[in-house]
Motif scaffolding. Structure first.
Motif, PDB file in Angstrom:
ATOM      1  N   GLU A  68       0.835  -1.485   0.098  1.00  0.00           N
ATOM      2  CA  GLU A  68       0.170   0.299   0.013  1.00  0.00           C
ATOM      3  C   GLU A  68       1.002   1.246   0.158  1.00  0.00           C
ATOM      4  OE1 GLU A  68      -0.220  -2.234   4.264  1.00  0.00           O
ATOM      5  OE2 GLU A  68       0.081  -2.605   2.216  1.00  0.00           O
ATOM      6  N   HIS A  69       2.204   1.097   0.550  1.00  0.00           N
ATOM      7  CA  HIS A  69       3.213   2.043   0.378  1.00  0.00           C
ATOM      8  C   HIS A  69       3.598   1.966  -1.657  1.00  0.00           C
ATOM      9  CE1 HIS A  69       4.104   1.691   4.599  1.00  0.00           C
ATOM     10  NE2 HIS A  69       2.737   2.083   3.744  1.00  0.00           N
ATOM     11  N   GLY A  70       2.504   3.195  -1.780  1.00  0.00           N
ATOM     12  CA  GLY A  70       3.104   3.475  -3.366  1.00  0.00           C
ATOM     13  C   GLY A  70       4.344   4.102  -4.034  1.00  0.00           C
ATOM     14  N   GLU A  71       4.783   5.322  -3.962  1.00  0.00           N
ATOM     15  CA  GLU A  71       5.830   5.582  -3.630  1.00  0.00           C
ATOM     16  C   GLU A  71       6.794   4.669  -3.689  1.00  0.00           C
ATOM     17  OE1 GLU A  71       7.838   9.572  -2.731  1.00  0.00           O
ATOM     18  OE2 GLU A  71       6.012   9.281  -1.921  1.00  0.00           O
ATOM     19  N   ALA A  72       7.242   4.063  -2.405  1.00  0.00           N
ATOM     20  CA  ALA A  72       8.447   3.405  -2.381  1.00  0.00           C
ATOM     21  C   ALA A  72       8.716   1.875  -2.990  1.00  0.00           C
ATOM     22  CB  ALA A  72       8.430   2.734  -1.017  1.00  0.00           C
ATOM     23  N   LEU A  73       6.850   1.377  -3.230  1.00  0.00           N
ATOM     24  CA  LEU A  73       7.262   0.299  -4.091  1.00  0.00           C
ATOM     25  C   LEU A  73       6.876   0.475  -5.786  1.00  0.00           C
ATOM     26  CD1 LEU A  73       5.892  -2.389  -4.251  1.00  0.00           C
ATOM     27  CD2 LEU A  73       3.563  -1.857  -5.281  1.00  0.00           C
ATOM     28  N   MET A  74       7.451   1.898  -6.315  1.00  0.00           N
ATOM     29  CA  MET A  74       7.572   2.261  -7.944  1.00  0.00           C
ATOM     30  C   MET A  74       9.210   2.695  -7.401  1.00  0.00           C
ATOM     31  SD  MET A  74       4.641   2.536  -9.521  1.00  0.00           S
ATOM     32  CE  MET A  74       4.424   1.003  -8.013  1.00  0.00           C
ATOM     33  N   GLN A  91      -2.856  -9.295   2.277  1.00  0.00           N
ATOM     34  CA  GLN A  91      -3.586 -10.149   3.939  1.00  0.00           C
ATOM     35  C   GLN A  91      -4.672 -11.375   4.563  1.00  0.00           C
ATOM     36  OE1 GLN A  91      -3.047  -9.162   6.682  1.00  0.00           O
ATOM     37  NE2 GLN A  91      -3.804 -10.708   6.872  1.00  0.00           N
ATOM     38  N   ALA A  92      -3.914 -12.201   4.603  1.00  0.00           N
ATOM     39  CA  ALA A  92      -4.622 -13.170   4.060  1.00  0.00           C
ATOM     40  C   ALA A  92      -5.719 -13.878   5.453  1.00  0.00           C
ATOM     41  CB  ALA A  92      -3.712 -14.671   4.468  1.00  0.00           C
ATOM     42  N   GLY A  93      -6.173 -14.902   5.198  1.00  0.00           N
ATOM     43  CA  GLY A  93      -6.769 -15.240   6.356  1.00  0.00           C
ATOM     44  C   GLY A  93      -8.753 -15.142   6.164  1.00  0.00           C
ATOM     45  N   VAL A  94      -9.214 -16.061   5.833  1.00  0.00           N
ATOM     46  CA  VAL A  94     -11.005 -15.582   6.065  1.00  0.00           C
ATOM     47  C   VAL A  94     -10.910 -15.426   6.953  1.00  0.00           C
ATOM     48  CG1 VAL A  94     -12.992 -17.104   5.037  1.00  0.00           C
ATOM     49  CG2 VAL A  94     -11.401 -17.190   4.069  1.00  0.00           C
ATOM     50  N   ARG A  95     -10.847 -15.961   8.010  1.00  0.00           N
ATOM     51  CA  ARG A  95     -11.623 -15.249   9.349  1.00  0.00           C
ATOM     52  C   ARG A  95     -11.087 -14.191   9.976  1.00  0.00           C
ATOM     53  NH1 ARG A  95     -10.399 -21.374  11.177  1.00  0.00           N
ATOM     54  NH2 ARG A  95     -11.871 -22.613   9.543  1.00  0.00           N
ATOM     55  N   TYR A  96     -10.524 -13.707   9.557  1.00  0.00           N
ATOM     56  CA  TYR A  96      -9.415 -12.408  10.042  1.00  0.00           C
ATOM     57  C   TYR A  96     -10.032 -11.035   9.269  1.00  0.00           C
ATOM     58  CZ  TYR A  96      -6.507  -9.106  11.855  1.00  0.00           C
ATOM     59  OH  TYR A  96      -5.606  -7.632  12.517  1.00  0.00           O
ATOM     60  N   ALA A 103      -7.623  -4.226   7.422  1.00  0.00           N
ATOM     61  CA  ALA A 103      -6.424  -4.648   6.472  1.00  0.00           C
ATOM     62  C   ALA A 103      -6.531  -4.820   5.532  1.00  0.00           C
ATOM     63  CB  ALA A 103      -5.983  -5.206   7.555  1.00  0.00           C
ATOM     64  N   TYR A 104      -7.521  -5.860   4.630  1.00  0.00           N
ATOM     65  CA  TYR A 104      -7.686  -6.227   3.385  1.00  0.00           C
ATOM     66  C   TYR A 104      -8.181  -5.150   1.967  1.00  0.00           C
ATOM     67  CZ  TYR A 104      -8.228 -10.413   6.347  1.00  0.00           C
ATOM     68  OH  TYR A 104      -7.910 -11.812   6.799  1.00  0.00           O
ATOM     69  N   ILE A 105      -8.950  -3.782   2.300  1.00  0.00           N
ATOM     70  CA  ILE A 105      -8.919  -3.451   1.672  1.00  0.00           C
ATOM     71  C   ILE A 105      -7.247  -2.352   0.574  1.00  0.00           C
ATOM     72  CG2 ILE A 105     -10.218  -0.724   1.105  1.00  0.00           C
ATOM     73  CD1 ILE A 105     -12.321  -1.973   2.908  1.00  0.00           C
ATOM     74  N   GLN A 106      -6.690  -2.352   2.385  1.00  0.00           N
ATOM     75  CA  GLN A 106      -5.143  -1.915   2.273  1.00  0.00           C
ATOM     76  C   GLN A 106      -4.838  -2.738   1.122  1.00  0.00           C
ATOM     77  OE1 GLN A 106      -4.193   1.884   2.451  1.00  0.00           O
ATOM     78  NE2 GLN A 106      -6.772   1.902   2.041  1.00  0.00           N
ATOM     79  N   GLY A 111      -2.598  -1.699  -2.100  1.00  0.00           N
ATOM     80  CA  GLY A 111      -1.679  -2.463  -2.332  1.00  0.00           C
ATOM     81  C   GLY A 111      -1.778  -3.037  -4.152  1.00  0.00           C
ATOM     82  N   PHE A 112      -2.754  -4.444  -4.150  1.00  0.00           N
ATOM     83  CA  PHE A 112      -2.429  -4.606  -5.253  1.00  0.00           C
ATOM     84  C   PHE A 112      -2.523  -3.749  -7.299  1.00  0.00           C
ATOM     85  CE2 PHE A 112      -4.620  -7.623  -9.184  1.00  0.00           C
ATOM     86  CZ  PHE A 112      -3.598  -8.358  -9.442  1.00  0.00           C
ATOM     87  N   GLY A 113      -3.486  -2.272  -6.875  1.00  0.00           N
ATOM     88  CA  GLY A 113      -3.615  -1.980  -7.460  1.00  0.00           C
ATOM     89  C   GLY A 113      -2.514  -1.255  -7.860  1.00  0.00           C
ATOM     90  N   HIS A 114      -1.831  -0.372  -7.187  1.00  0.00           N
ATOM     91  CA  HIS A 114       0.162  -0.593  -7.000  1.00  0.00           C
ATOM     92  C   HIS A 114       1.170  -0.905  -7.900  1.00  0.00           C
ATOM     93  CE1 HIS A 114      -0.173   2.031  -3.605  1.00  0.00           C
ATOM     94  NE2 HIS A 114      -1.281   2.535  -3.927  1.00  0.00           N
ATOM     95  N   ILE A 115       0.742  -2.772  -7.182  1.00  0.00           N
ATOM     96  CA  ILE A 115       0.896  -4.396  -8.419  1.00  0.00           C
ATOM     97  C   ILE A 115       1.442  -3.863 -10.113  1.00  0.00           C
ATOM     98  CG2 ILE A 115       2.024  -6.090  -8.618  1.00  0.00           C
ATOM     99  CD1 ILE A 115       2.960  -5.671  -6.503  1.00  0.00           C
ATOM    100  N   LEU A 116      -0.278  -3.620 -10.362  1.00  0.00           N
ATOM    101  CA  LEU A 116      -0.366  -3.348 -11.550  1.00  0.00           C
ATOM    102  C   LEU A 116       0.144  -1.677 -12.425  1.00  0.00           C
ATOM    103  CD1 LEU A 116      -4.283  -4.179 -11.332  1.00  0.00           C
ATOM    104  CD2 LEU A 116      -2.677  -5.512 -12.562  1.00  0.00           C
TER     105      LEU A 116
END
Length: 340
Positions: A68-74, A91-96, A103-106, A111-116
Motif C-alpha cells: 500500500e506504500h505506492g511511492e516506495a514500491l514504484m 492480507q491472508a486469512g478468511v476469518r480475520y 486490512a484487506y482493503i488496504q 496494494g494490488f493496484g500499486h502492483i498493476l
C-alpha cells in the motif's frame, strides 16, 4: 540472460519457497514483504534465512515494503526493472477478514493496484498473481471449474481476490499486460502458516490440547502440497498469458479473455475429508487428537475441489503429491523446527 523476478510476499509460505526455486534455477530475485505481525515474524525471518542460504552474490535483494506504500514500491520497480512479477503478498486469512476488513482493503485492493501500476509503467512482460479457491464462495457444484461464475463470495478476503482478477483483466485489456491469476487450493507443507489447520492441529496434538473441528468434521478441502504449488507458479512464470483467439463475447469464458489474461485453478484435485486429514496427521505425529467439534464458522465453506484440466493443458503440470506424503514431510519439519 538472467531475468529479474520481483516476488511480493517473499517472506511468506509460498513466496519463500518460490524464491528459493527461482534462485536455484538461475534467476535474480527481488523479494518484497512488509513482515507484519499477523503471525509470528520470527517464522518469516527464518524463511528469509532459508532463501539467503541458496542465494549467490548479487542475485537476491530483499526490501521490507508494504504494497500500500505506492511511492516506495514504484521506486523499487524503477530501480530493478523486473521482467516478471509474482504477486503473493496479501492480507491472508478468511476469518480475520471478518474482524479487520480494513486490512484487506488496504493490502489486497490498494496494494494490488500499486502492483498493476508498477507493471504498467515499467514494461513488465508477465504478471502472475495469487487468487484463491475462496472466490467460489457459496458454490456447491464440485469440482470447481474456472468457467463457473464466482459472484457469491462469503468473506471479504474472497471478495478481494475476485476484485484482483477483475483489476488484472482490466489492465490486460487496456494496457496489454500479460497477467495470470492462480486460484490456490488450501496450501500446506513445511514452513506453512501458523494460522492454518495443519499448523494449528500439529501444535495442539503434540501439546495434548483439543483441536477445533468445524462443521462437526463435515468438511472437505483440496489440500495442495507446497512443492506442487511452486511448480505451477514457476511454469506460469515461463509462459505469459495470451489472448484467447476463440473468445466469444456473446458467450464469454470467465477463465480467458480477448486480452492477455487467464485464470487457473491450482489444486490437488483430490479433496480430503477433514477427519481423514486429522487421521493422517495423527499417524504422522504418532499422537491422537482430542477433537472439539464446533459448528460452521462465518465466512467458511463446506467443501473445495479443483478441476485443474485447464492448467494442465496450459503448462503441462497437475499437482499430484498424495496427502500422506505431504503430511509426513510437514510433520518431520514441524518437529525439527519447533524442537518437539
Amino acid at each position: 540472460m538472467t531475468r529479474t523476478v520481483l516476488v511480493t510476499g517473499a517472506a511468506g509460505f509460498i513466496g519463500s519457497a518460490l524464491s528459493q526455486r527461482l534462485l536455484q534455477q538461475g534467476d535474480r530475485v527481488v523479494g518484497v514483504d512488509n513482515l507484519n505481525s499477523y503471525y509470528d515474524p520470527a517464522l518469516k525471518q527464518a524463511r528469509l534465512r532459508q532463501i539467503e542460504a541458496v542465494a549467490q552474490e548479487g542475485n537476491w535483494r530483499f526490501e521490507s515494503v508494504a504494497l500500500e506504500h505506492g511511492e516506495a514500491l514504484m521506486k523499487l520497480f524503477s530501480a530493478e526493472k523486473p521482467q516478471v512479477v509474482v504477486n503473493l503478498a496479501a492480507q491472508a486469512g478468511v476469518r480475520y477478514s471478518i474482524e479487520n476488513p480494513a486490512a484487506y482493503i488496504q493490502s489486497n485492493l490498494v496494494g494490488f493496484g500499486h502492483i498493476l501500476e508498477g507493471c504498467r509503467h515499467h514494461g513488465v512482460g508477465n504478471l502472475v498473481y495469487a487468487s484463491s479457491s475462496s472466490v467460489y464462495g457459496g458454490n456447491r457444484n464440485l469440482p470447481f471449474d474456472e468457467r463457473q461464475p464466482v459472484n457469491h463470495p462469503v468473506s471479504l478476503y474472497a471478495a478481494s481476490k475476485k476484485a484482483n482478477e477483475l483489476m488484472a483483466h482490466t489492465y490486460s485489456h487496456l494496457y496489454g499486460l500479460p497477467a495470470t491469476g492462480l486460484r490456490f487450493f488450501t496450501v500446506y507443507g513445511p514452513w506453512g502458516r501458523p494460522d492454518m489447520a495443519p499448523m494449528l492441529f500439529a501444535r495442539a496434538i503434540l501439546a495434548g490440547e483439543p483441536i477445533k473441528v468445524f462443521n462437526h468434521g463435515k468438511m472437505q478441502r483440496d489440500f495442495t502440497y507446497i512443492d506442487d504449488i511452486v511448480e505451477g507458479v514457476l511454469r506460469c512464470c515461463d509462459k505469459p498469458a495470451t489472448i484467447n483467439p476463440d473468445f466469444d463475447p456473446l458467450q464469454p469464458d470467465p477463465a480467458t479473455a480477448a486480452a492477455p489474461h487467464r485464470v487457473f485453478n491450482i489444486g490437488n484435485s483430490q479433496p480430503t475429508e477433514l477427519l481423514r486429514f486429522i487421521e493422517v496427521m495423527e499417524q504422522a505425529l504418532g499422537c491422537e487428537a482430542i477433537k472439539n467439534f464446533q459448528p460452521m464458522q462465518p465466512g467458511d465453506v463446506v467443501a473445495t475441489a479443483a478441476n485443474t484440466a485447464a492448467l494442465e493443458d496450459w503448462v503441462g503440470f497437475r499437482p499430484s503429491t498424495p496427502i500422506q506424503v505431504g503430511v509426513d514431510r510437514f510433520a518431520q519439519w514441524y518437529r525439527s523446527f519447533y524442537s518437539v
